[in-house]
Design an enzyme around this catalytic site. Structure first.
Site, PDB file in Angstrom:
ATOM      1  N   CYS B  22       0.848  -1.192   0.000  1.00 39.58           N
ATOM      2  CA  CYS B  22       0.000   0.000   0.000  1.00 39.58           C
ATOM      3  C   CYS B  22       0.887   1.247   0.000  1.00 39.58           C
ATOM      4  CB  CYS B  22      -0.872   0.052   1.253  1.00 39.58           C
ATOM      5  SG  CYS B  22      -2.142  -1.194   1.300  1.00 39.58           S
ATOM      6  N   PRO B  23       0.522   2.285  -0.646  1.00 38.05           N
ATOM      7  CA  PRO B  23      -0.709   2.490  -1.421  1.00 38.05           C
ATOM      8  C   PRO B  23      -0.521   2.250  -2.915  1.00 38.05           C
ATOM      9  CG  PRO B  23       0.399   4.596  -1.128  1.00 38.05           C
ATOM     10  CD  PRO B  23       1.296   3.552  -0.526  1.00 38.05           C
TER      11      PRO B  23
END
Lengths: 486, 83
Positions: B22-23
């Protein structure tokens, strides 16, 4: 053939999950049989384990709350956290009203906002907040390990022990105020423990700041007698109303337009207040697993405080350092006879202790400062209560990831090494000045009626916004390069 | 490790962000869809389970369709039709 391979991996994962849980049960029993005082560590292990399972199942990461909102317009995590906050603050108020809370507010000042901002940038770069990084280690994520180990642990330990040239930049007022608190031959602040810039920052600035808990203010105490002040001031005013207001803002900015447009088309009529409520509900339930875990995490965090208070009452000690001293482990504790023992969900200080413990083994004196030497101690790793909570999170998440076949070792490669290290370091730097991270400085404080938690939250969200802007620019460049081929 | 965004055929694209945490998967997914035309298909391969939940909600909000999802070992494969 493929189905057979999947079944084998499924069985292997289940076996791993049972083995990890079994080992933790055996460790808990060994502690209990070694000395009854070690019972104190067991709730930390298992509450950590429960947090880890819930965080992994709900993909619950404070970094993604603001990051996914800014990067993808997705509010699921922001909603999950606000829901958790509502439940946790209510339980926290119930515990406070029955004198069963271990919560204490933090010094209020602009340092909280600045620290939150640095932490916010760090958590976006690292790909997870302090607790998020731990649960992702449990999923086998190497980048999160880099962030938590080198940044949050080693980086944070060095950060609080830096002296020499760093002390030259300190404001004179801090130095003067710190000198007043140095008491020779005292366990309060022996002068030999004031060596780093952080020591002067703590004793010359932080300790002079007021701590605010709304229920403890004169106005609230007079207006709301008895237990009402905890429910109205700490829970309703500090946590629940702002949380509901934020839910409304998120709905209005990110969800409303699309939902109402769709609704109008479906119903063939203009929409009203009922439709707005339906939109809010759709937003809250869009990711059921995240929202459900928000509720459970909120309740569990409250139960954790209740159980730790029970431990305090059972052993007649409000800090594990007193029990370590009784067992003869005097080298573990700080000069004040304490070790870091928050009594609730907390992440970053124990990681700093891990880093300091390692550096100490390599000959770096990490006890010559206030943070480890006077306040938090440096217990052996297997006698560190809060570190067990962090390990519990890792193993709880690992069990959950194994059970859902989501565990995978991922070595950090390429740019992720840089993002993990820089992000972890920024999280370490951003958590120490505020005496906590997204959990200790935001979640726990806001739920406990301490407005400084919101200050940290504002800083954290602003930092996340900056981090997302950077990653947007970075990924746009990479996409443009890829698209040169077609 | 590098992300791959390739045109596989007429109206068909492939985004491989395995190894990314992430992200990155959600950002690359959003950006890939922005580069594509309505009705075109994206096959997205990633191995970060946390990103899946966000991507599903992102697709729903933006009106894209997740036509197929499968898991192969630790890899998650999404087939997305841009709406």
């Amino acid at each position: 053939m493929e189905i057979e391979a999947v079944n084998t991996s499924d069985k292997k994962n289940k076996l791993w999950a049972f083995a990890i849980t079994g080992v933790l049960i055996v460790i808990s029993m060994m502690y209990y049989s070694a000395n009854v005082f070690y019972m104190y560590l067991i709730p930390y292990i298992w509450f950590g384990f429960a947090y880890g399972m819930m965080l992994q199942y709900g993909r619950f990461c404070f970094a993604s709350a603001s990051r996914d909102l800014f990067a993808a317009g997705v509010p699921r995590m922001a909603v999950g956290i606000l829901v958790a906050l509502v439940f946790f603050s209510f339980i926290q108020a119930t515990l406070a009203s029955t004198n069963m809370s271990t919560f204490h507010p933090a010094p209020f000042g602009p340092h909280t906002l600045i620290a939150g901002l640095i932490f916010g940038v760090g958590m976006v770069l690292a790909g997870g907040c302090a607790s998020g990084s731990l649960y992702k280690i449990g999923e086998g994520n190497g980048t999160s390990f880099l962030a938590a180990f080198f940044g949050l642990s080693i980086g944070q330990a060095i950060f609080v022990d830096l002296g020499g040239i760093f002390n030259k930049f300190l404001p004179k007022s801090w130095i003067a105020s710190s000198a007043l608190k140095e008491i020779p031959a005292s366990s309060a602040v022996p002068p030999e423990k004031v060596t780093s810039w952080f020591d002067v920052y703590l004793s010359g600035y932080i300790w002079d700041l007021p701590s605010v808990q709304l229920s403890g203010t004169k106005a609230m105490s007079e207006a709301l007698p008895g237990a009402w002040k905890y429910f109205i001031a700490d829970s309703l005013i500090t946590a629940i109303i702002p949380a509901l207001a934020l839910l409304c803002v998120i709905y209005a900015v990110y969800i409303r337009k699309g939902f109402i447009k769709k609704r109008t088309k479906e119903k063939g009529r203009t929409t009203g207040f009922g439709d707005e409520l339906a939109g809010m509900w759709k937003m809250i339930t869009a990711s059921k697993r995240t929202t459900l875990m928000g509720v459970l995490i909120g309740i569990t965090a409250g139960l954790h405080i209740f159980v730790m208070k029970g431990m305090h009452l059972k052993f007649g000690a409000d800090n594990f350092g007193k029990l370590l001293t009784k067992m003869g482990h005097t080298a573990d504790v700080a000069t004040g006879g304490t070790v870091f023992d928050p009594g609730y969900w907390y992440i970053t200080s124990q990681e700093a202790q891990l880093g300091a413990w390692i550096l100490q083994k390599f000959g770096w004196d990490m006890r010559d400062n206030i943070f480890f030497g006077v306040n938090n101690g440096l217990p052996e790793l297997w006698r560190n209560p809060a570190l067990w909570m962090s390990l519990g999170i890792v193993f709880g998440a690992m069990v959950m990831a194994r059970l859902s076949n989501e565990f995978k070792f991922k070595l950090p490669k390429g740019e992720l090494i840089a993002w993990g290290l820089i992000g972890g370091l920024l999280m370490g730097i951003g958590s120490r000045p505020a005496l906590g991270c997204n959990i200790g400085a935001f979640f726990i404080r806001v739920a406990g009626g301490d407005p400084s938690g919101w200050l940290y939250g504002i800083g954290m969200v602003t930092g996340a916004f900056i981090g997302v802007k950077f990653f947007n620019w970075w990924s746009e460049r990479k996409m443009a390069k890829e698209m040169e081929a077609f | 490790m590098a992300m791959k965004f390739e045109k596989k055929g007429e109206g068909t694209y492939m985004l491989d962000v395995c190894g990314y945490v992430c992200p990155h998967p959600q950002i690359y997914c959003k950006k890939s869809l922005e580069k594509m035309g309505e009705g075109e298909t994206l096959e997205m391969i990633f191995d970060n389970p946390s990103s899946a939940e966000t991507i599903i909600q992102m697709l729903d909000q933006a009106g894209h369709e997740l036509t197929e999802r499968k898991q192969e070992g630790g890899k998650i494969i999404f087939r997305i039709k841009k709406g």
